[in-house]
Design a protein around this motif. Structure first.
Motif, PDB file in Angstrom:
ATOM      1  N   GLN A   1      20.188  24.456  55.905  1.00  0.00           N
ATOM      2  CA  GLN A   1      20.191  25.585  56.838  1.00  0.00           C
ATOM      3  C   GLN A   1      20.620  25.140  58.242  1.00  0.00           C
ATOM      4  O   GLN A   1      21.297  25.871  58.946  1.00  0.00           O
ATOM      5  N   ALA A   2      20.230  23.920  58.609  1.00  0.00           N
ATOM      6  CA  ALA A   2      20.594  23.408  59.933  1.00  0.00           C
ATOM      7  C   ALA A   2      22.056  22.976  59.992  1.00  0.00           C
ATOM      8  O   ALA A   2      22.577  22.716  61.070  1.00  0.00           O
ATOM      9  N   GLY A   3      22.719  22.859  58.840  1.00  0.00           N
ATOM     10  CA  GLY A   3      24.126  22.485  58.816  1.00  0.00           C
ATOM     11  C   GLY A   3      24.392  21.063  58.348  1.00  0.00           C
ATOM     12  O   GLY A   3      25.532  20.642  58.265  1.00  0.00           O
ATOM     13  N   GLY A   4      23.337  20.300  58.041  1.00  0.00           N
ATOM     14  CA  GLY A   4      23.529  18.936  57.557  1.00  0.00           C
ATOM     15  C   GLY A   4      23.779  18.907  56.058  1.00  0.00           C
ATOM     16  O   GLY A   4      23.669  19.919  55.376  1.00  0.00           O
ATOM     17  N   GLN A   5      24.127  17.708  55.559  1.00  0.00           N
ATOM     18  CA  GLN A   5      24.320  17.536  54.113  1.00  0.00           C
ATOM     19  C   GLN A   5      23.107  16.824  53.559  1.00  0.00           C
ATOM     20  O   GLN A   5      22.932  15.622  53.770  1.00  0.00           O
ATOM     21  N   PRO A   6      22.234  17.556  52.855  1.00  0.00           N
ATOM     22  CA  PRO A   6      21.024  16.916  52.363  1.00  0.00           C
ATOM     23  C   PRO A   6      21.323  15.933  51.234  1.00  0.00           C
ATOM     24  O   PRO A   6      22.189  16.179  50.397  1.00  0.00           O
ATOM     25  N   LEU A   7      20.619  14.814  51.262  1.00  0.00           N
ATOM     26  CA  LEU A   7      20.729  13.818  50.195  1.00  0.00           C
ATOM     27  C   LEU A   7      19.297  13.550  49.734  1.00  0.00           C
ATOM     28  O   LEU A   7      18.512  12.928  50.454  1.00  0.00           O
ATOM     29  N   ASP A   8      18.966  14.057  48.548  1.00  0.00           N
ATOM     30  CA  ASP A   8      17.597  13.934  48.042  1.00  0.00           C
ATOM     31  C   ASP A   8      17.389  12.522  47.495  1.00  0.00           C
ATOM     32  O   ASP A   8      18.016  12.123  46.533  1.00  0.00           O
ATOM     33  N   LEU A   9      16.515  11.756  48.156  1.00  0.00           N
ATOM     34  CA  LEU A   9      16.314  10.353  47.772  1.00  0.00           C
ATOM     35  C   LEU A   9      14.997  10.133  47.034  1.00  0.00           C
ATOM     36  O   LEU A   9      14.588   8.994  46.808  1.00  0.00           O
ATOM     37  N   GLY A  10      14.304  11.219  46.688  1.00  0.00           N
ATOM     38  CA  GLY A  10      13.159  11.097  45.789  1.00  0.00           C
ATOM     39  C   GLY A  10      11.843  10.771  46.471  1.00  0.00           C
ATOM     40  O   GLY A  10      11.680  10.920  47.676  1.00  0.00           O
ATOM     41  N   ILE A  11      10.903  10.320  45.629  1.00  0.00           N
ATOM     42  CA  ILE A  11       9.539  10.010  46.088  1.00  0.00           C
ATOM     43  C   ILE A  11       9.385   8.494  46.160  1.00  0.00           C
ATOM     44  O   ILE A  11       9.788   7.786  45.232  1.00  0.00           O
ATOM     45  N   ILE A  12       8.808   8.005  47.245  1.00  0.00           N
ATOM     46  CA  ILE A  12       8.474   6.578  47.348  1.00  0.00           C
ATOM     47  C   ILE A  12       6.960   6.439  47.190  1.00  0.00           C
ATOM     48  O   ILE A  12       6.201   7.127  47.867  1.00  0.00           O
ATOM     49  N   ARG A  13       6.562   5.563  46.284  1.00  0.00           N
ATOM     50  CA  ARG A  13       5.123   5.320  46.085  1.00  0.00           C
ATOM     51  C   ARG A  13       4.562   4.524  47.263  1.00  0.00           C
ATOM     52  O   ARG A  13       5.314   3.875  48.002  1.00  0.00           O
ATOM     53  N   ASP A  14       3.241   4.544  47.423  1.00  0.00           N
ATOM     54  CA  ASP A  14       2.598   3.841  48.544  1.00  0.00           C
ATOM     55  C   ASP A  14       2.529   2.351  48.238  1.00  0.00           C
ATOM     56  O   ASP A  14       1.461   1.784  47.994  1.00  0.00           O
ATOM     57  N   ASP A  15       3.683   1.719  48.254  1.00  0.00           N
ATOM     58  CA  ASP A  15       3.773   0.303  47.935  1.00  0.00           C
ATOM     59  C   ASP A  15       4.769  -0.320  48.919  1.00  0.00           C
ATOM     60  O   ASP A  15       5.922   0.122  48.998  1.00  0.00           O
ATOM     61  N   PRO A  16       4.315  -1.316  49.693  1.00  0.00           N
ATOM     62  CA  PRO A  16       5.173  -1.847  50.766  1.00  0.00           C
ATOM     63  C   PRO A  16       6.531  -2.335  50.273  1.00  0.00           C
ATOM     64  O   PRO A  16       7.551  -2.070  50.908  1.00  0.00           O
ATOM     65  N   ALA A  17       6.558  -3.000  49.133  1.00  0.00           N
ATOM     66  CA  ALA A  17       7.834  -3.556  48.659  1.00  0.00           C
ATOM     67  C   ALA A  17       8.785  -2.427  48.264  1.00  0.00           C
ATOM     68  O   ALA A  17       9.978  -2.453  48.598  1.00  0.00           O
ATOM     69  N   GLU A  18       8.236  -1.421  47.571  1.00  0.00           N
ATOM     70  CA  GLU A  18       9.094  -0.295  47.171  1.00  0.00           C
ATOM     71  C   GLU A  18       9.597   0.450  48.401  1.00  0.00           C
ATOM     72  O   GLU A  18      10.776   0.824  48.488  1.00  0.00           O
TER      73      GLU A  18
END
Ligand code: AMP
Ligand code: MG
Length: 424
Positions: A215-232
């Protein structure tokens, strides 16, 4: 109690900081058909005149005005888009269609309703005046060659794109749209459509933010869910920084043990602010960092990425998006007006003030006579996304004690700018 080390900055200061870092992206030529809503990056000067030839404005007869009302000999037809090669001499007329080139010699077009043609003789009705230039659109009367037609900064809509096409242009220089990478963070998040495990909730922020970016005019790139893990977290963010111009995450910035984001941003770049004096959205965080190399190490050069770590609560994520991310996206696209449009509305009922923070209260606006009246969408809990559903404005309430009575006026930021014309 744990204390955040980040000073509370005002919304205005936070917005100004974001805009210092958001710059229009490089210019690229795009086909007209892909340019709707984008921002023209350079002035456009007409490469040709319109019409490019003297053109008939009516279906009728091309003739010489000086012949007055004397009968004329019909010597042929000039249709739009053809080259008939006819020349109109005194006493002659040519049948002509709208938009066709007026043949050499002719200086007027009499519309078909104002003349009769019988057996090759054309007679103009006696009460119909014939003067030079009648129904002839001179060369350049719509647009003159060399004339400035559109200025840099113009938002390209249907009319502007049509103007470019009418001048024979097939591409247009615009600022590139930012690619906006969107992550959710949290072990509790499940994908809609999947069964919900114990202690889980569905991830709504990614869906909200993908739509808000578009809606704001950008190109969304869905990068998913990151788990609460520092390395990930490190691995996924490093990859996101390569792909996107701007990254938006939600969650992981409050004061919990698993709020891993701010320390990582501190290590990788500069956190410009980590708390904003606003309700909802206080943990809103903004950082700039460089893209990572494929091995995850920082690149020493290359463009800066803007990084918005939005709070996890769905309303906080959406409100902070509208106040901070939307202006950045729009600035990167080259828009001059980047903030939400603002009007003044009358409170439809009393509103309680927050003693500590200015509030962006979700409201619906309606008209009463010449006034715009704002009505709350109900409970403003930052987890209750329903308070934003159907809302067309954010009522800006100052911090304070007690409540504001019905009838006083306050600014409202419009979430739906079709209200601009309705509210004018
Ligand atoms: P956090 O800052 O990560 O502790 O998140 C704050 C609150 O927002 C928690 O109740 C989260 O469960 C919730 N939350 C975080 N991310 C999302 C999301 N993507 N969709 C819905 N709720 C979320
Ligand atoms: Mg979390």
């Amino acid at each position: 109690m744990r204390e955040s080390p980040y000073p509370l900055v005002s919304v205005d200061d936070a917005q100004a900081t974001v805009l210092r870092w958001a710059c229009p992206l490089p210019v690229q030529e795009v086909p007209l058909r892909s340019a709707q809503g984008l921002v023209l990056a350079r002035d456009v000067v007409a490469p040709l005149s319109l019409p490019p030839f003297p053109a008939a404005a009516m279906d009728g007869f091309a003739l010489l005005a000086a012949d007055g009302h004397a009968p004329r000999r019909l010597i042929g037809e000039q249709m739009a888009g053809r080259v008939a090669g006819l020349t109109v001499t005194p006493g002659a007329a040519v049948r002509i269609t709208t938009g066709a080139p007026v043949p050499p010699g002719a200086d007027a077009v009499v519309k078909v309703e104002a003349a009769d043609e019988v057996d090759g003789t054309v007679v103009v009705h006696p009460d119909h005046p014939v003067r030079p230039g009648l129904n002839v659109r001179p060369v350049g009367s719509d647009v003159a060659q060399g004339q400035p037609v559109l200025a840099a900064g113009q938002v390209l809509g249907p009319a502007e794109l049509g103007v470019l096409a009418s001048l024979g242009l097939s591409t247009v220089p615009v600022h590139r749209q930012p690619v906006v990478g969107i992550f959710s963070t949290g072990d509790e998040l499940a994908e809609p459509g999947q069964p919900l495990g114990p202690g889980q909730i569905y991830d709504s922020n990614r869906t909200t933010l993908v739509a808000a970016v578009a809606q704001a005019g950008g190109q969304p790139l869905d990068l998913g869910i990151i788990r609460d893990d520092p390395a990930e977290l490190e691995r996924r963010l490093a990859a996101g920084l390569v792909e996107a111009d701007l990254l938006v995450t939600s969650g992981g910035v409050s004061m919990g043990e698993l709020d891993l984001l701010k320390p990582l941003l501190e290590r990788w770049g500069t956190v410009h602010f980590g708390r904003v004096l606003m309700k909802p959205g206080k943990p809103m965080t903004f950082a700039t960092l460089r893209a990572r190399r494929p091995d995850g190490q920082p690149a020493s050069e290359g463009p800066w990425r803007l990084f918005f770590a939005l709070p996890g609560n769905p309303v906080s994520a959406l409100v902070t998006f509208q106040l901070f991310v939307r202006p950045a996206i729009r600035r990167m696209m080259g828009h001059r007006a980047v903030g939400l449009p603002q009007i003044v509305a009358t409170l439809g009922h009393p509103f309680r003030l927050d003693p500590e923070r200015p509030e962006f209260h979700r409201v619906t606006l309606h008209r009463e006579g010449s006034r715009c009246v704002a009505v709350s969408t109900g409970s403003q809990a930052s987890s209750r996304l329903l308070s934003a559903a159907g809302a067309n404005g954010l009522l800006v309430l100052e911090k304070g004690r007690g409540e504001l009575p019905a009838g006083v006026e306050r600014p409202v930021l419009l979430l739906d700018d079709t209200w601009l014309s309705a509210a004018a």
